[in-house]
Scaffold this active site. Structure first.
Site, short mmCIF file in Angstrom:
data_model
loop_
_atom_site.label_atom_id
_atom_site.label_comp_id
_atom_site.label_asym_id
_atom_site.label_seq_id
_atom_site.Cartn_x
_atom_site.Cartn_y
_atom_site.Cartn_z
CB CYS A 2 52.03 -66.99 28.81
SG CYS A 2 52.67 -68.44 29.68
NE ARG A 27 48.95 -65.06 24.18
CZ ARG A 27 49.30 -65.10 22.93
NH1 ARG A 27 48.32 -64.86 21.86
NH2 ARG A 27 50.22 -65.52 22.53
CD1 TRP A 72 48.20 -73.91 29.52
CD2 TRP A 72 49.87 -73.87 27.89
NE1 TRP A 72 48.33 -75.17 28.62
CE2 TRP A 72 49.45 -75.18 27.81
CE3 TRP A 72 51.00 -73.42 27.08
CZ2 TRP A 72 49.81 -76.21 26.87
CZ3 TRP A 72 51.41 -74.47 26.33
CH2 TRP A 72 50.91 -75.78 26.21
CG ASN A 96 53.90 -66.14 25.02
OD1 ASN A 96 53.78 -67.39 25.54
ND2 ASN A 96 53.43 -65.66 24.29
N GLY A 97 56.68 -67.83 26.41
CA GLY A 97 57.60 -68.90 25.60
C GLY A 97 58.40 -69.81 26.25
CD GLU A 459 37.03 -80.12 15.38
OE1 GLU A 459 38.39 -80.42 15.02
OE2 GLU A 459 36.97 -79.03 15.68
CE LYS A 463 36.41 -78.52 19.08
NZ LYS A 463 37.15 -77.70 18.11
CD GLU A 466 39.49 -78.31 22.58
OE1 GLU A 466 38.83 -78.45 21.82
OE2 GLU A 466 40.42 -77.36 22.41
CG HIS A 482 39.48 -103.91 10.62
ND1 HIS A 482 39.58 -105.39 10.01
CD2 HIS A 482 38.69 -103.10 9.71
CE1 HIS A 482 39.14 -105.15 9.07
NE2 HIS A 482 38.37 -104.12 8.85
CE LYS A 582 40.59 -69.68 19.95
NZ LYS A 582 39.99 -71.01 19.70
C1 AGP Z 1 40.74 -76.83 18.95
O1 AGP Z 1 39.55 -76.75 19.58
C2 AGP Z 1 41.92 -76.61 19.84
N1 AGP Z 1 41.81 -75.77 20.75
C3 AGP Z 1 43.26 -77.04 19.30
O2 AGP Z 1 43.24 -78.10 18.60
C4 AGP Z 1 43.53 -76.05 18.15
O3 AGP Z 1 42.61 -76.27 16.84
C5 AGP Z 1 45.08 -76.25 17.66
O4 AGP Z 1 45.82 -75.79 18.76
C6 AGP Z 1 45.57 -75.32 16.54
O5 AGP Z 1 45.42 -73.98 16.66
P1 AGP Z 1 45.65 -72.86 15.66
O6 AGP Z 1 44.47 -73.23 14.52
O7 AGP Z 1 45.58 -71.51 16.35
O8 AGP Z 1 46.81 -73.10 14.97
#
Ligand code: AGP
Length: 587
Positions: A2, A27, A72, A96-97, A459, A463, A466, A482, A582
């Site tokens: 958040c 956020r 969030w 936030n938390g 990665e 991506k 996500e 396998h 994020k």
């Molecule tokens: C990446 O595209 C993601 N949004 C997510 O995996 C991100 O890398 C992860 O939450 C770690 O975030 P940070 O690098 O801010 O620690």
């Protein structure tokens, strides 16, 4: 996670808070809300949806003091009632938390009372109202004493024309404006409003009015926290001509590589001091940061011939890790606030390891606890999906591994210096439209590679899933046979990354295996001759030739663009994928 914003000063608070919330939307974007104080009365507007839902409400929220929130959802579904601010009696609170003991506190203090929301946060405002007897500071302290978990709280009270702030394990900053003062989760919220900020520490309580900010530690003793420059500027956060932040940030990959190189020179000496006598490296991170850690493991083992492990930060904390005084932990995080990574770093420190932070965020929780910080020069990254921060991390980790191997940054820079140009060529020349179309029509996409290409495959898979929600997995190319091969049929796509001449033949086998099971295959490569090998059978996307170890800087651009184009074909918002945020500041 958040985002919170608060303002008290000479202007209409709801308008200023609304602008701040728009800058913090990365956020979380499940709901948004603002509470303002006017004539000793609290007014609230809140709604499920993105921050934009507040536009029609802010006109009705009078007052020069207020708090706002973009959510969030963790406890309680996204809905109007679960939106913050939460109110009770004379108080409105944004949080936030996560309050880990909210159920116990509810049982203890409010047995039989029906709450308005399903959130863990409502307990905070109820407690404040319960403990308040006219002394705001002592009510805040009483609340802090019983809460367990993580919180950055901004509070307004009908009796006080200002803000109160409480912080533990979630970020909170105070901003100093021309005609008032602010609180926020992060610097971008205050871009253009505050050139100076103070970062609060865990346990801090702040009382903020238009002309005065008082900060106390957890024992209510006045605390000096110092002011620093707010590096976020409105220009650095603007979208410009780009349709999405994701594309803008992919275009910024070359600059990210360049700035990271420049930044490394300033920390090289310190990094080599911290690494003196080290004989084992553990790399921790989450998501994309973990994936860049996998590349770093290969760098460290290859360049320095030193044992290195990459661990998912959230797992590292609970596995009773083996740490010796000669272990160094490299903690990677774009935001520097990811709870799992910060806690992993703190655990490593407590066990006697040296910790090096690799991050974009110079004033984050991670940088504050580390022995040394390697800056990633990506600049602010707004899109939830990490792009330029990944390539910045790879650059920083390459240089760090070279330092470990006794090679100077100056010498390493020779190979790196051509990379920004090659990144530009990749962005300008590759065409990923066919592959994106295949992914958008597929039941599943499988990203394959060997060695470093496998790390990039992970990665690429992250991506794609996500931001397009296409089911996707990353595998070592040799593992296909396998088990995963059972999933390959006419509706499956395999994306095979081949940048290592030594392993090209082996990876070609994986492509053949996919094709023979009627799957579609696309090769991302800078190895010569593969177009001919697969002519008429598999699409080949050519990226420029470069040093073998630096190829992730180019292959990553390709997979990022594939994910972006696929998301657009499927009508997804690449910048704000569903269910995600994020910066994940809760465990
Ligand atoms: C990446 O595209 C993601 N949004 C997510 O995996 C991100 O890398 C992860 O939450 C770690 O975030 P940070 O690098 O801010 O620690």
């Amino acid at each position: 996670m958040c985002g919170i914003v608060g303002y008290t000063g000479g202007r209409k608070a709801s308008e200023i808070i609304y602008e701040g919330l728009k800058r913090l939307e990365y956020r979380g974007y499940d709901s948004a809300g603002i509470a303002t104080l006017s004539g000793g009365e609290i007014f609230v507007g809140k709604k499920q949806g993105r921050v934009g839902v507040l536009e029609s409400l802010i006109g009705g929220l009078d007052g020069n003091t207020g708090v706002g929130h973009t959510r969030w959802a963790t406890h309680g579904k996204p809905s109007d009632v679960n939106a913050h601010p939460h109110c009770a009696g004379k108080f409105a609170v944004v949080h936030n938390g996560i309050i880990e003991n909210f159920a116990q506190l509810k049982e203890r203090f409010f047995c039989g009372v029906e709450f308005s929301s399903q959130t863990d946060s409502e307990i905070i405002v109820r407690l404040l109202n319960e403990f308040y007897d006219g002394d705001l500071l002592s009510a805040l302290k009483c609340v802090a004493d019983v809460l367990q978990g993580s919180y950055a709280l901004a509070v307004i009270c009908a009796d006080f024309n200002g803000l109160a702030v409480l912080k533990k394990n979630s970020p909170a900053i105070i901003g100093y404006g021309k005609d008032g003062n602010f609180v926020a989760s992060d610097c971008p919220a205050l871009a253009g409003e505050c050139s100076e900020i103070t970062i609060l520490e865990d346990g801090d309580i702040a009382v903020v009015s238009q002309d005065c900010v008082r900060i106390y530690d957890g024992d209510l003793k006045p605390a000096e926290r110092g002011r620093i420059k707010n590096l976020a500027t409105p220009a650095s956060l603007e979208l410009g001509d780009c349709p999405h932040y994701m594309l803008k940030e992919i275009y910024e990959v070359p600059a990210s590589v360049e700035r990271t190189c420049a930044g490394y020179f300033t920390v090289e000496k310190k990094v080599s001091e911290v690494l003196r006598g080290i004989d084992r490296i553990i790399i921790v991170g989450c998501g994309t940061a973990y994936n860049s850690g996998l590349v770093a493991k290969r760098y460290i083992e290859s360049f320095a011939r030193m044992p290195a492990e990459a661990e998912i930060a959230g797992e590292f904390r609970y596995k009773n890790p083996v740490i010796t005084p000669t272990t160094a932990v490299i903690a990677i995080s774009q935001s520097g606030e990811t709870a799992d990574t910060v806690e992993a770093a703190k655990l490593a420190l407590s066990l006697g390891a040296k910790v090096i932070a690799v991050t974009n965020a110079p004033y984050s929780a991670l940088t504050r606890c580390a022995d040394a910080v390697v800056p990633v020069g990506a600049g602010p990254e707004i899109c939830v999906a990490a792009t330029k921060s990944y390539t910045g991390q790879i650059t920083a980790l390459y240089l760090l591994a070279k330092t470990l191997a006794g090679v100077s940054a100056q010498a390493s820079f020779e190979k790196l210096s051509v990379m920004p140009k090659l990144c530009i060529q990749t962005i300008e020349n590759i065409d990923v439209s066919t592959l994106a179309d295949m992914c958008a029509r597929s039941d599943g996409a499988y990203f394959l590679g060997r060695d470093i290409d496998y790390a990039v495959a992970l990665e690429g898979s992250l991506k794609l899933k996500e931001i397009s929600y296409v089911p996707s997995e990353g595998y070592p190319a040799g593992e296909l046979k396998h088990g995963t091969l059972a999933l390959i049929d006419i509706r499956a796509v395999a994306v095979v990354i081949i940048t290592d001449e030594r392993l090209a033949g082996k990876c070609e086998n994986a492509v053949e295996q996919v094709l023979s099971r009627k799957g579609k295959a696309v090769v991302i490569t800078n190895v010569g001759g593969l177009e001919k090998t697969f002519e008429g059978r598999a699409e080949v996307i050519k990226i420029p030739k470069c040093d073998m170890y630096l190829s992730p800087l180019l292959s990553a651009i390709a997979v990022q663009l594939v994910a972006y184009r696929t998301a657009l074909l499927l009508d997804r918002d690449p910048d704000k994928p569903r269910n995600l945020a994020k910066s994940v500041t809760v465990e």
